[in-house]
Design an enzyme around this catalytic site. Sequence first.
Site, PDB file in Angstrom:
ATOM      1  N   GLU A 268       0.885  -1.182   0.000  1.00 56.94           N
ATOM      2  CA  GLU A 268       0.000   0.000   0.000  1.00 56.94           C
ATOM      3  C   GLU A 268       0.908   1.212   0.000  1.00 56.94           C
ATOM      4  O   GLU A 268       1.429   1.589   1.052  1.00 56.94           O
ATOM      5  CB  GLU A 268      -0.884   0.016   1.264  1.00 56.94           C
ATOM      6  CG  GLU A 268      -1.914  -1.075   1.328  1.00 56.94           C
ATOM      7  CD  GLU A 268      -3.014  -0.899   0.307  1.00 56.94           C
ATOM      8  OE1 GLU A 268      -3.070   0.142  -0.369  1.00 56.94           O
ATOM      9  OE2 GLU A 268      -3.813  -1.834   0.175  1.00 56.94           O
ATOM     10  N   CYS A 302      -2.305   9.533   1.939  1.00 56.91           N
ATOM     11  CA  CYS A 302      -1.977   8.957   0.632  1.00 56.91           C
ATOM     12  C   CYS A 302      -3.096   9.184  -0.392  1.00 56.91           C
ATOM     13  O   CYS A 302      -2.845   9.195  -1.589  1.00 56.91           O
ATOM     14  CB  CYS A 302      -1.674   7.479   0.784  1.00 56.91           C
ATOM     15  SG  CYS A 302      -2.885   6.642   1.791  1.00 56.91           S
TER      16      CYS A 302
END
Length: 498
Positions: A268, A302
Amino acid sequence: MTLAPTEQFSVRRAPSVAAVALPPRGQFIGGEFVPSRSALTEEVENPATGEAIASVACGSVEDVDAAVAAAVAAKDAWAGTTPKERSEVLHRIANIIEANRTELEQLESANTGKPAAVAEDDVSSAIDTFRFTAGAARTLTSLAAGDYAEGHTSVIIREPVGVVGVITPWNYPLLMAAWKIAPVLGAGNTMVLKPSEQTPLSTLKLAELIADEVPAGVLNIVTGSGGVVGQRISEHPDIDLVAITGSVGSGQKVAAAASSTVKRVHLELGGKAPVIVFDDADLVAAAQGVRAAGFWNAGQECGAACRILVHESVAEEFTELLVREVRAMVIGAPGAGDDVELGPMISAAHYRRVLAGLEDVRREGHTIAVGGHALEAPGYFIEPTVVTDVPAGAPITRTEIFGPVVSIETFSTDAEAVERANETVYGLAASVWTASSSRSLGVPRRLDFGTVWVNSHLVIASEVPWGGFKGSGYGRDLSLYALEDFSRTKHVMLNRGA
Ligand code: NAD
């Protein structure tokens, strides 16, 4: 449009810094805190004040090896529990987090500078992650048994992977740990987790709080650097899968180290989320959406709504609306009020990185419509910033700044918007703002991002997957897909002999 080139913000300070309950010292291995095999320690600081709040072990290869040995020893017994038994443990963890939420929120804010609203949301989401996974783990299944070859019956068994290594970042320390601990344990694995060296406190506190609920060795925490502890986790022969949430560079190193043992990898990584605002969009809602989702967690997110692509015919109006929203933002330290929206950067080093990014923006000749400066010390605060006059392909459209900086580009056709949005190495998240049902359904299909919101941004739910494409990595957090990622299928074929 007449906009002042910069806007003076100030940092609201807390009347007093809340005392936080620190976790025990040492590494959490085999169900208890034990001294690190390394004598090295690292200071952990409060980025809103720059003051040290604790010192934690800077772990060694030997610490990882001991933690892996504990996870291996606990593996068979934990894999042999029923989904119901594991589910009950996850429910108890959720209850414990809920019962201790104030303590956890304060600790998280002290270690990250997060405003109360963000810390509260992190802890609520962590609780929900455990509750959802507790239920979902009981539904994890595979294809039904069937006959696919003459005289043979196939049974597909879903098994744990074994020992999972997990490496987490500093932006949502407790939540990113929860996103991994819940499905990894729910699927029947044991694990070794390394929190970010900058933000280990809430993860260690969680271990302390749940130590009596999780069998010894099932969950192990080793603090330390990426280069030592993270590297050892990635290459350890007895770790079967390594999962990292972090930057692209760290993900590449983990994947390279993992290749020596051909272990599975779950990545991720970073993002640079485009926000496409069409000419038929509700511009007020879009500007409010970017205020919330571009500056959440001070842009250290993010999936942050950091790169606006707005149709040229509404660009001026949208920019004015967004600048107005940003000017109204309240900046402050934890404890300075529930209306604080923006806290500091996580560290002096990251503060310098973001300021260097703003220098690049100036060098490139873009306009800073609001913000653009560092704020007064103590702490690592930077003004919320909107950058305009950004041409296609400018570095700011591609580089993850990971701070309170949003850039605005314009486009003229739908095809151009989609093509430019996809022009990034990242593929984590994007949003589309439009009143048209055909654009709402059509544009997301052409965008190369793991999550695409329509008339929204950064809304996450435990039932739906989170994860990226391209440079943002592979692997899914949350949802049943995370449980699938942390398990494996085995085919057993029985010859019926007739
Ligand atoms: P980082 O890559 O610096 O660190 C992340 C973790 O990786 C830390 O625990 C670090 O110690 C470890 N690490 C560093 N080098 C390593 C190595 N060689 N081997 C093994 N581990 C290593 O990232 P960060 O600065 O903590 O977090 C910010 C980054 O994380 C941003 O790029 C952000 O976009 C990304 N992120 C992604 C998601 C997502 O869901 N995709 C969520 C949060 C953050």
